[in-house]
Design a protein around this motif. Structure first.
Motif, mmCIF file in Angstrom:
data_model
loop_
_atom_site.group_PDB
_atom_site.id
_atom_site.type_symbol
_atom_site.label_atom_id
_atom_site.label_comp_id
_atom_site.label_asym_id
_atom_site.label_seq_id
_atom_site.Cartn_x
_atom_site.Cartn_y
_atom_site.Cartn_z
ATOM 1 N N TYR A 132 0.836 -1.195 0.000
ATOM 2 C CA TYR A 132 0.000 0.000 0.000
ATOM 3 C C TYR A 132 0.878 1.254 0.000
ATOM 4 O O TYR A 132 0.645 2.202 -0.765
ATOM 5 N N GLY A 137 -0.982 3.630 -2.556
ATOM 6 C CA GLY A 137 -2.408 3.367 -2.417
ATOM 7 C C GLY A 137 -3.106 2.971 -3.704
ATOM 8 O O GLY A 137 -4.327 2.772 -3.718
ATOM 9 N N ILE A 142 -1.176 -2.541 -6.477
ATOM 10 C CA ILE A 142 -1.168 -3.451 -5.323
ATOM 11 C C ILE A 142 -1.598 -4.842 -5.756
ATOM 12 O O ILE A 142 -0.963 -5.845 -5.395
ATOM 13 N N LEU A 161 -7.044 -3.608 3.720
ATOM 14 C CA LEU A 161 -6.411 -2.286 3.710
ATOM 15 C C LEU A 161 -7.307 -1.233 4.347
ATOM 16 O O LEU A 161 -6.821 -0.363 5.077
ATOM 17 N N PHE A 176 -6.351 5.483 -3.119
ATOM 18 C CA PHE A 176 -7.112 4.323 -2.658
ATOM 19 C C PHE A 176 -8.549 4.698 -2.323
ATOM 20 O O PHE A 176 -9.495 4.000 -2.699
#
Length: 253
Positions: A132, A137, A142, A161, A176
């Motif tokens: 992350y 993010g 990822i 996460l 993210f």
């Protein structure tokens, strides 16, 4: 010529870290993985008649032998010199045997056992938290880097996460928390394409003769990156203790 000269001639750099494809700040495990990934490309089993590939393979082994020894690495980092007469760099050393001692063959059972114990483990969680940060993010990156994870794992990984963010273990990065619909759609298209390819490969693997061999080769090429990532973790669990290295230091001749 010495090791650093060989590195320059064969890899275009006399920097041992560049030769192994790792950073100077890399951990011992990261250096080991760098050696593994790069040595796979030139392993004697792939092209036994290619003398340059063999020379590159041996040079990679020597570079790793230096950087895997704490004292030799410290001297190299501080002074840029290595001990050409150390036991770890002996010319008569069998570098193929050295490689096989470090990376013994891993069975399908080992792989399956690792997958079954890794998924949902604290080890996986910590790895995802590190990814992350490394990926800023970005869930696409990822997912690409996550071990033992496919598109179907995205909701589970997102949940891990998000829980870490809620608990204060991770910062709430905008990449993210506010991912664009465009990126989500692109990732879905990629997942759908990979799923379709997987189905085609399953059909092709049921063929006979050349068709089957072609499918196997394509399947292996497509999964090589994932395999290297997985194997890097497996070899940590199943490899034997690495051979001892010499302790002397001497300037490159």
């Amino acid at each position: 010529m010495g090791l650093l000269d060989d590195c320059q001639e064969l890899f275009g750099s006399s920097d041992l870290y560049e030769v192994l494809g790792v950073k100077r700040s890399s951990s011992e495990t990261e250096v080991r993985r760098g050696y593994y990934k790069n040595s796979l490309k030139v392993h004697p089993d792939r092209a036994p008649e290619d003398q340059q590939a063999t020379a590159r393979f041996q040079t990679l082994g020597k570079a790793y032998a230096v950087l895997s020894d704490a004292e030799q690495r410290a001297v190299y980092d501080e002074q840029g010199i290595i001990d050409e007469e150390s036991d770890s760099l002996k010319q008569e050393r069998d570098w193929d045997e050295y490689w096989r001692l470090l990376f013994p063959k891993i069975s399908l059972q080992d792989v399956r056992h690792f997958e079954s114990t890794y998924r949902g483990s604290e080890e996986e969680r910590l790895h995802l938290l590190r990814l992350y940060g490394d990926c800023g993010g970005d869930i696409t990156r990822i997912m690409d880097a996550a071990v033992c994870a496919g598109p179907e794992d995205e909701p589970r990984i997102r949940s891990i996460l998000q829980e870490a963010i809620d608990d204060g273990d991770l910062p709430a990065l905008r990449a993210f928390t506010h991912e664009s619909d465009t990126k989500k759609a692109a990732r879905k298209r990629k997942a759908d394409t990979e799923r379709a390819q997987s189905e085609r490969l399953k059909e092709e693997l049921s063929l006979e003769g050349d068709g089957r061999q072609t499918a196997i080769k394509r399947r292996g090429a497509a999964r090589q990156s994932d395999f290297c990532s997985l194997i890097g973790r497996l070899e940590e669990k199943y490899s034997r203790k690495k051979p001892a290295a010499g302790r002397k230091t001497k300037k490159q001749q």
